[in-house]
Design a protein around this motif. Structure first.
Motif, PDB file in Angstrom:
ATOM      1  N   UNK A 225       0.864  -1.185   0.000  1.00  0.00           N
ATOM      2  CA  UNK A 225       0.000   0.000   0.000  1.00  0.00           C
ATOM      3  C   UNK A 225       0.896   1.230   0.000  1.00  0.00           C
ATOM      4  N   UNK A 226       0.888   1.955  -1.093  1.00  0.00           N
ATOM      5  CA  UNK A 226       1.736   3.138  -1.238  1.00  0.00           C
ATOM      6  C   UNK A 226       0.876   4.393  -1.205  1.00  0.00           C
ATOM      7  N   UNK A 227       1.400   5.419  -0.554  1.00  0.00           N
ATOM      8  CA  UNK A 227       0.722   6.719  -0.471  1.00  0.00           C
ATOM      9  C   UNK A 227       1.547   7.736  -1.254  1.00  0.00           C
ATOM     10  N   UNK A 228       0.873   8.451  -2.164  1.00  0.00           N
ATOM     11  CA  UNK A 228       1.548   9.409  -3.037  1.00  0.00           C
ATOM     12  C   UNK A 228       0.971  10.816  -2.840  1.00  0.00           C
ATOM     13  N   UNK A 229       1.834  11.786  -3.069  1.00  0.00           N
ATOM     14  CA  UNK A 229       1.391  13.174  -3.101  1.00  0.00           C
ATOM     15  C   UNK A 229       1.837  13.799  -4.421  1.00  0.00           C
ATOM     16  N   UNK A 230       1.056  14.759  -4.864  1.00  0.00           N
ATOM     17  CA  UNK A 230       1.343  15.445  -6.126  1.00  0.00           C
ATOM     18  C   UNK A 230       2.003  16.784  -5.836  1.00  0.00           C
ATOM     19  N   UNK A 231       3.121  17.041  -6.493  1.00  0.00           N
ATOM     20  CA  UNK A 231       3.824  18.315  -6.377  1.00  0.00           C
ATOM     21  C   UNK A 231       4.227  18.764  -7.784  1.00  0.00           C
ATOM     22  N   UNK A 232       3.436  19.722  -8.307  1.00  0.00           N
ATOM     23  CA  UNK A 232       3.692  20.153  -9.677  1.00  0.00           C
ATOM     24  C   UNK A 232       3.387  19.036 -10.642  1.00  0.00           C
ATOM     25  N   UNK A 233       4.416  18.607 -11.381  1.00  0.00           N
ATOM     26  CA  UNK A 233       4.241  17.499 -12.330  1.00  0.00           C
ATOM     27  C   UNK A 233       4.944  16.246 -11.848  1.00  0.00           C
ATOM     28  N   UNK A 234       5.128  16.179 -10.513  1.00  0.00           N
ATOM     29  CA  UNK A 234       5.819  15.025  -9.938  1.00  0.00           C
ATOM     30  C   UNK A 234       4.912  14.313  -8.944  1.00  0.00           C
ATOM     31  N   UNK A 235       4.792  13.010  -9.078  1.00  0.00           N
ATOM     32  CA  UNK A 235       4.030  12.185  -8.147  1.00  0.00           C
ATOM     33  C   UNK A 235       5.043  11.396  -7.319  1.00  0.00           C
ATOM     34  N   UNK A 236       5.084  11.691  -6.029  1.00  0.00           N
ATOM     35  CA  UNK A 236       6.124  11.138  -5.160  1.00  0.00           C
ATOM     36  C   UNK A 236       5.501  10.243  -4.098  1.00  0.00           C
TER      37      UNK A 236
END
Length: 247
Positions: A225-236
């Protein structure tokens, strides 16, 4: 011896005797004529006049240098309150998972799988001259990732170039008037299918299958289970947790 008049009587002339007689018969002690013929004499009145009485009872106003106190305005004299209607909030057109079937994948800034430009999906697929086939997978999540108040879409695509490998990628499309506009992506690897995607709190949670380092490519034993956040054009990826997977 004859009686003689007193000396004083002998000295009175006859003319004076006549004058005295006339005086007795007229105004000097005799009867007066009719009163109607007399001219009336008006004497000044000794009683106070009405004007003097009013002047005596009504004092003159005292002069004053004080400025008059300002008059308080009544509530009825105030301007009527204007009613301001707040503008209606802008309603963002919804973005659904079905829109992704015709979306564009990748861009020149963020290329997908090394392609220099975007790939147009048609009914969820794209086929290239190099023999590669890109397919939109079923898992999809809708929610606001960038904080603009509009729900974005998070999906997953796979690419197969004719061999045994199938590579999975998580992609994000932002909501632009109810249409998907490609924003970012992150690769998961070969033969790592996605089970589910959800979006909440400006985070995307992706549940997918992978393997331990000691396992072969076809052996999936980890449910991640991975949690991602969006920053500009990057999904980290900000965090992940693993659980055993038994097919």
């Amino acid at each position: 011896m004859s009686r003689e008049d007193p000396p004083a009587m002998r000295r009175i002339p006859l003319s004076l005797t006549s004058l005295a007689l006339v005086c007795l018969l007229t105004a000097c002690g005799g009867e007066q004529g009719p009163t109607e013929a007399a001219t009336p004499t008006v004497s000044p009145s000794t009683e106070p006049s009405t004007a003097s009485v009013l002047n005596a009872t009504t004092p003159d106003p005292m002069p004053t240098s004080a400025k008059p106190a300002p008059q308080q305005k009544s509530a009825s004299g105030t301007a009527p309150a204007t009613t301001t209607t707040a503008p209606a909030p802008v309603v963002k057109a919804p973005l659904t998972c079905a829109h992704l079937a015709g979306a564009k994948l990748g861009s020149s800034k963020t290329p997908y799988n090394g392609y220099p430009d975007y790939l147009p999906l048609t009914e969820g697929q794209w086929s290239g001259e190099d023999g590669a086939t890109v397919t939109l997978q079923k898992p999809c999540g809708i929610g606001d990732l960038d904080g603009d108040g509009a729900d974005d879409a998070v999906g997953v695509v796979s690419v197969n170039s004719g061999g045994s490998g199938t590579f999975y990628t998580v992609a994000v499309w932002r909501n632009s008037g109810g249409l998907p506009v490609f924003r970012a992506l992150t690769d998961l690897g070969d033969r790592t299918p996605v089970v589910s995607i959800s979006v909440a709190g400006r985070r995307a949670t992706v549940v997918w299958l992978t393997r331990s380092p000691s396992r072969g490519m076809a052996e999936l034993d980890i449910r991640r289970t991975s949690v991602y956040k969006l920053s500009g054009s990057t999904l980290t990826e900000v965090s992940h947790s693993d659980a055993p997977y038994n097919p």
